[in-house]
Write a protein that holds these residues in place. Structure first.
Motif, mmCIF file in Angstrom:
data_model
loop_
_atom_site.group_PDB
_atom_site.id
_atom_site.type_symbol
_atom_site.label_atom_id
_atom_site.label_comp_id
_atom_site.label_asym_id
_atom_site.label_seq_id
_atom_site.Cartn_x
_atom_site.Cartn_y
_atom_site.Cartn_z
ATOM 1 N N THR B 109 0.824 -1.349 0.056
ATOM 2 C CA THR B 109 -0.100 0.015 -0.147
ATOM 3 C C THR B 109 0.806 1.136 0.070
ATOM 4 O OG1 THR B 109 -1.441 -1.351 1.214
ATOM 5 C CG2 THR B 109 -2.140 1.211 1.239
ATOM 6 N N TYR B 110 1.978 1.132 0.499
ATOM 7 C CA TYR B 110 2.773 2.332 0.896
ATOM 8 C C TYR B 110 3.484 2.615 -0.507
ATOM 9 C CZ TYR B 110 3.489 3.173 5.828
ATOM 10 O OH TYR B 110 3.424 3.429 7.080
ATOM 11 N N LEU B 111 3.991 1.464 -1.351
ATOM 12 C CA LEU B 111 4.352 1.721 -2.428
ATOM 13 C C LEU B 111 3.318 2.335 -3.452
ATOM 14 C CD1 LEU B 111 6.611 -1.642 -2.828
ATOM 15 C CD2 LEU B 111 7.480 0.839 -2.644
ATOM 16 N N LEU B 112 2.172 1.746 -3.512
ATOM 17 C CA LEU B 112 1.130 1.994 -4.421
ATOM 18 C C LEU B 112 0.557 3.759 -4.252
ATOM 19 C CD1 LEU B 112 -1.322 -0.887 -4.468
ATOM 20 C CD2 LEU B 112 0.133 -0.155 -6.319
ATOM 21 N N ALA B 113 0.674 3.860 -2.818
ATOM 22 C CA ALA B 113 0.228 5.180 -2.759
ATOM 23 C C ALA B 113 1.464 6.283 -2.984
ATOM 24 C CB ALA B 113 0.326 5.683 -1.180
ATOM 25 N N MET B 114 2.874 6.046 -3.004
ATOM 26 C CA MET B 114 3.806 6.838 -3.358
ATOM 27 C C MET B 114 3.969 6.661 -4.849
ATOM 28 S SD MET B 114 7.807 5.933 -3.004
ATOM 29 C CE MET B 114 7.705 4.302 -4.118
ATOM 30 N N ALA B 115 3.533 5.715 -5.621
ATOM 31 C CA ALA B 115 3.670 5.766 -7.205
ATOM 32 C C ALA B 115 2.363 6.604 -7.508
ATOM 33 C CB ALA B 115 3.502 4.403 -7.573
ATOM 34 N N PHE B 116 1.301 6.663 -7.031
ATOM 35 C CA PHE B 116 0.045 7.336 -7.434
ATOM 36 C C PHE B 116 0.183 8.812 -7.156
ATOM 37 C CE2 PHE B 116 -4.262 8.896 -6.739
ATOM 38 C CZ PHE B 116 -4.632 8.655 -7.865
ATOM 39 N N ARG B 117 0.999 8.931 -5.843
ATOM 40 C CA ARG B 117 1.070 10.540 -5.657
ATOM 41 C C ARG B 117 2.066 10.958 -6.840
ATOM 42 N NH1 ARG B 117 -0.160 13.433 -1.047
ATOM 43 N NH2 ARG B 117 1.066 15.289 -0.672
ATOM 44 N N VAL B 118 3.178 10.255 -6.933
ATOM 45 C CA VAL B 118 4.239 10.749 -7.993
ATOM 46 C C VAL B 118 3.749 11.115 -9.199
ATOM 47 C CG1 VAL B 118 6.178 10.221 -9.142
ATOM 48 C CG2 VAL B 118 6.188 9.922 -6.669
ATOM 49 N N PHE B 455 12.063 10.279 0.038
ATOM 50 C CA PHE B 455 12.835 11.082 -0.706
ATOM 51 C C PHE B 455 11.750 11.748 -1.718
ATOM 52 C CE2 PHE B 455 14.909 11.911 -4.838
ATOM 53 C CZ PHE B 455 15.637 12.889 -4.393
ATOM 54 N N CYS B 456 11.063 11.021 -2.257
ATOM 55 C CA CYS B 456 10.140 11.574 -3.415
ATOM 56 C C CYS B 456 9.003 12.464 -2.705
ATOM 57 C CB CYS B 456 9.392 10.219 -4.069
ATOM 58 S SG CYS B 456 10.317 9.521 -5.139
ATOM 59 N N THR B 457 8.532 12.086 -1.594
ATOM 60 C CA THR B 457 7.657 13.244 -0.959
ATOM 61 C C THR B 457 8.465 14.467 -0.462
ATOM 62 O OG1 THR B 457 6.770 10.960 0.139
ATOM 63 C CG2 THR B 457 6.011 13.212 0.858
ATOM 64 N N VAL B 458 9.422 14.192 0.026
ATOM 65 C CA VAL B 458 10.409 15.557 0.288
ATOM 66 C C VAL B 458 10.682 16.311 -1.019
ATOM 67 C CG1 VAL B 458 12.172 16.674 1.482
ATOM 68 C CG2 VAL B 458 11.046 14.796 2.477
ATOM 69 N N TYR B 459 10.916 15.651 -1.940
ATOM 70 C CA TYR B 459 11.373 16.218 -3.243
ATOM 71 C C TYR B 459 10.097 16.867 -3.691
ATOM 72 C CZ TYR B 459 13.324 16.661 -7.856
ATOM 73 O OH TYR B 459 13.642 16.989 -9.097
ATOM 74 N N MET B 460 8.968 16.253 -3.757
ATOM 75 C CA MET B 460 7.852 16.654 -4.586
ATOM 76 C C MET B 460 7.619 18.024 -3.775
ATOM 77 S SD MET B 460 5.473 13.747 -5.707
ATOM 78 C CE MET B 460 5.267 12.964 -4.101
#
Lengths: 422, 515
Positions: B109-118, B455-460
């Motif tokens: 779920t974490y991975l999917l949420a991350m991918a979807f957000r990106v 990293f992606c979340t902070v980067y975004m």
């Protein structure tokens, strides 16, 4: 009218003060109950010129700082949330309980050496205060708590590890940070915004549960395992092929009191030429009437090889049920590892802490005993630091480190125990 | 007084209608005793009681499956109990395997949420899904071309800010004759009523006193006001909101460009006190990202968007037809956005800002955010009551997006502390049980989630702040992980309250920016 109003107001004030006093008392009792071992050690060692005494400075400083913050407090928002109070209480209180009672038995002397108890105490205070006074009131004391949590263990560690200049610098930094914070508090503008006071319920039950948990853990797990009785430790019973190469007393700084320290270097049989790394061991025996003082003597300080404790430390039991700690040490720069087995015995009116260190680095004996014994530990350590820094090898690969030479270290430790107890 | 009623009321079963009439009878003495009805006639009192019950119970009785009055319907309870039983039995028989599976599912779920957000972030910055109406276009409309516009302003326990209402709304460039502004106050909230009267609000806007009745939620007051709305378009502002003066005109122009499927236009919410402290900086950066990048990104996917709390402009007819807001849902706006989408309507995002006050106090913030997260959970559970129908109505991308955005946000925030603790334990001592929780097939996913995800979340956040011109927030964006701790506290509180007090409206104190 006024004659009636004045006593009533006074009674109200007294009641509020009384409540605060009761909560403060409960906080103190909880802290003492949960953190009795480290507090006792710190207090009992105050009169000794050893490493423990200075670490009390940040705690006392934090208490004084908290008093200043309380006296100069401004008006606070009356926005409270019991869920937040409880979350802070459970998280920090639980962490404090675990630090005070489980880490000691799990990590043994390493925990004491790093003074994790001094980190756990302010964290526990944070949790218990949140429970008793609410998260907002606790937030008011965040800087005193941070001062205690950040500088206590740091100062303790630096006192043990660092030269006097570093220690003094750290103490000065602590004072500077505290001073700056107090100045900030004194200059703070009171916040006049208020929103209808919301009563905060007090969960004495949870506090009692935390204290009970701490006490239960303290009872069930001796914070510092008692050292088994034995005779004086000698290092004569060695595995076949191993020989004593050198043995000499190590001179300690005067601040170490009457601790005696003897270091023995033993070497294993010569390996096949291809291996080119004769296995060697150093067996240190530190002796002192105070068990706590020995425990508080940092392994990191004794073996300051410019290395760090690596993951892989664990508790083991030697022959005769003697509890011991296996440690793996590494130097990232030179990519070296070495293994230690650390345990304590009780011999007559003194305690003896034995540390067996095994490595297969070449020319250990030549580097570790380069100077006469009376040159003291500094020369020995310098030699070992040079040794460790000088010869990189391929052992460390950035992954979890397994205790290299563990079997050999445990064998030597077991022989030492058996010999002492016979 | 109103003559309208929500469409759902007409769908009630005979049994529900009977219950409805019973509630009206019970409400009559409440209304009669309420402030503002001292001199009202029986007909007015009856109508007010009817409106009040319609506002409170209309959706619950007319279409119970859409209402969050019940957290779980029986079928959901059975499924939940079944799952818990399976997990419990599994924990007894093969605890290691079950915990590994649970850890794996959460990691997935974490991975999917991350991918979807990106993904939606990428779409949000790559395509211009935000509608723009220039000042000239907005002002070009003649008064006779403008529809009557209803502005609902609910306020409860906010004497500090209600006085600013008149000033804020006076700046709106819209013909006074076509503005139907209603200040909705609870009739027993004397301090706010007095503050409103003292500020002269009753001269500028219509003050409506809502008779007291549980739940004390904003959607209940809005429903009550909506039944009296005269406008073709209805919007909501908070009392302290400072909307773009041309916002209503821009919305009219935007609606004229859109087809009939579009029932709602969401304007951007922007905080005016970003620099007050670190919390307001984090909050501002988060809001900027949400309204300016992620919501437009969702629009480009043709996915449903959870509407913001204010500045959503909705065609009144469609809103009434849909049943108004769910008074038991504490994020009635998010629920409405999903509901409208399921009914075939679409929402657009308009580049017009409404200035709001960012919450600057940690405890106040946790309370507010816990309400939002609890509301997200309510919305998620309500719409998942018929998952197959939901999937058909939202489409696959919309269905996944709905679950990850509305359900995943609170649940993952609540799960975060567990995984942080596991990571710390692992770093501290490599305990074997942590190692056992992460077999190879989970370990790499979890590591990717920990390293790449964070990293992606902070980067975004950093990129978002840079794109939005919020350069002063860049440092705070780098410290966002601290903000996640607060988020997790709010999520845990939300979960607790979802069980103990699901429709309780956790009040947010306003006016903290004024010191």
């Amino acid at each position: 009218m006024s004659g009636l109003a004045l006593p009533l107001r006074r009674a109200g004030e007294l009641t509020e003060r009384g409540r605060t006093a009761i909560r403060l008392t409960a906080l103190a009792v909880a802290v003492i109950a949960v953190h009795a071992p480290p507090l006792l050690i710190t207090l009992r060692e105050l009169h000794r010129p050893l490493v423990v005494a200075p670490v009390l400075v940040p705690l006392l400083l934090a208490v004084a700082y908290a008093v200043v913050v309380h006296v100069t407090r401004g008006h606070e928002l009356a926005i409270h949330d019991r869920h937040v109070d409880l979350m802070v209480a459970v998280t920090c209180g639980g962490l404090g309980v675990v630090t005070a009672n489980i880490l000691h038995s799990r990590l043994g002397t390493l925990d004491w050496s790093l003074r994790l108890d001094l980190l756990g105490l302010p964290v526990f205070v944070l949790g218990a205060a949140s429970l008793l006074f609410g998260a907002r009131a606790t937030w008011r004391f965040r800087w005193p708590i941070v001062t205690a949590a950040a500088t206590g263990p740091l100062l303790g560690l630096l006192v043990v590890l660092g030269p006097r200049g570093v220690t003094a610098g750290c103490a000065a930094l602590t004072l500077a940070v505290a001073g700056a914070s107090v100045r900030r508090v004194l200059r703070r503008r009171p916040n006049r915004t208020t929103f209808g006071v919301q009563r905060i319920g007090r969960s004495w039950g949870l506090l009692a549960a935390l204290v009970a948990l701490g006490l239960a853990l303290a009872v069930s797990r001796d914070a510092l395992p008692e050292a088994p009785d034995s005779g004086v430790v000698r290092v004569t019973d060695l595995p076949a092929g191993w020989t004593v190469r050198a043995s000499a007393p190590v001179a300690l700084p005067t601040s170490a009191g009457d601790i005696a320290w003897r270091r023995t270097l033993v070497a294993g049989p010569l390996p096949p030429p291809a291996a080119n790394r004769p296995r060697q061991a150093v067996i240190d025996v530190l002796s002192d009437p105070s068990r706590l003082r020995l425990a508080g003597l940092s392994l990191a300080a004794v073996y300051a090889f410019d290395g760090d404790p690596a993951p892989g430390a664990r508790a083991i039991t030697l022959d005769g049920g003697v509890p011991a700690q296996v440690g793996v040490w590494q130097n990232e720069k030179s990519r070296l590892t070495w293994t230690t087995v650390d345990f304590m015995l009780h011999a007559g009116d003194r305690y003896e802490r034995v540390v067996v260190i095994v490595t297969d680095e070449r020319k250990l004996s030549a580097r570790i005993f380069p100077a006469p014994a009376d040159e003291g530990a500094g020369a020995l350590l310098d030699g070992l630091v040079a040794l460790v820094r000088g010869t990189p090898n391929e052992l460390v690969a950035g992954r979890r480190l397994e205790p290299k030479n563990l079997d050999q270290a445990v064998d030597l430790a077991n022989r030492t125990v058996r010999e002492a107890r016979s | 007084m109103s003559t309208a009623s929500f469409a759902l009321r007409r769908r009630m079963s005979a049994e529900a209608a009977e219950e409805y009439r019973g509630h009206v009878d019970e409400a009559l003495p409440v209304v009669r005793a309420s402030r503002g009805f001292e001199h009202a006639g029986d007909a007015d009192i009856l109508e007010a009681a009817d409106d009040l019950i319609d506002a409170v119970h209309g959706m619950r009785l007319g279409d119970p499956d859409r209402s969050a009055a019940r957290v779980l319907i029986p079928r959901q309870k059975h499924v939940l109990v079944g799952l818990l039983a399976v997990v419990a039995v599994g924990l007894v028989l093969a605890p290691g395997l079950v915990l590994q599976i649970l850890t794996g599912l959460v990691t997935l779920t974490y991975l999917l949420a991350m991918a979807f957000r990106v993904w939606i972030f990428r779409r949000g910055i790559g395509q211009s899904a935000m509608m723009r109406v220039s000042d000239e276009e907005a002002r070009a409309l003649g008064d006779d071309e403008l529809p009557v516009y209803t502005v609902l302003v609910p306020a409860y326990g906010e004497p500090e800010v209600v006085g600013e209402l008149v000033e804020n709304l006076a700046a709106i460039e819209y013909p006074a004759g076509k503005l139907d502004i209603k200040l909705l106050l609870e009739s027993d909230d004397d301090p706010t009523i007095e503050a409103a009267l003292a500020s002269g609000a009753d001269d500028a806007v219509q003050v409506i006193l809502v008779p007291p009745m549980e739940p004390r939620t904003k959607p209940k007051a809005c429903n009550y006001g909506l039944l009296r709305a005269r406008g073709e378009i209805t919007t909501i502002y908070d009392a302290e909101d400072v909307p773009d003066p041309l916002q209503l005109r821009r919305v009219v122009v935007a609606f004229s460009r859109l087809d009939e499927r579009y029932a709602c236009i969401q304007a951007r919410l922007v905080y005016h006190n970003a620099g007050q402290n670190m919390i307001t900086r984090w909050f501002t950066s988060e809001y900027g990202m949400w309204f300016s990048i992620l919501l437009p990104g969702l629009v480009t996917l043709d996915a449903p968007i959870p509407l913001g709390g204010t500045s959503n402009h909705i065609r009144t007819r469609e809103l009434v037809r849909s049943g108004g807001w769910d008074p038991y849902n504490v994020t009635e706006d998010a629920d409405l956005g999903i509901r409208l989408y399921r009914e075939g309507y679409r929402s657009a995002v308009l580049d017009s800002a409404t200035l709001e006050e960012a919450n600057s106090d940690m405890i106040n913030w946790v309370k507010q955010r816990s309400r939002w997260l609890k509301g997200y959970l309510q919305t998620w559970l309500v719409h998942l009551r018929h998952p197959v129908a939901l999937w058909r109505e939202l489409g696959t991308a919309g269905f996944i997006g709905f679950n990850l955005t509305v359900g995943g946000t609170p649940l993952l925030a609540a799960a975060n502390p567990i995984f942080w603790a596991l990571a710390l334990l692992w770093l501290a001592g490599h305990p074997a049980f942590v190692e056992n929780l992460f077999p190879v097939w989970t370990y790499f996913g979890a590591t990717a989630s920990l390293l790449i995800g964070n990293f992606c979340t902070v980067y975004m956040n950093v990129v978002g702040a840079r794109l939005l011109g919020l350069n002063r927030l860049l440092v705070s964006c780098l410290l966002t992980p601290v903000y996640w701790v607060m988020m997790s506290m709010a999520a845990v509180k939300a979960l607790i309250q979802l069980v103990t007090n699901p429709s309780y409206w956790e009040k947010t104190a306003h006016g903290l920016d004024k010191g």
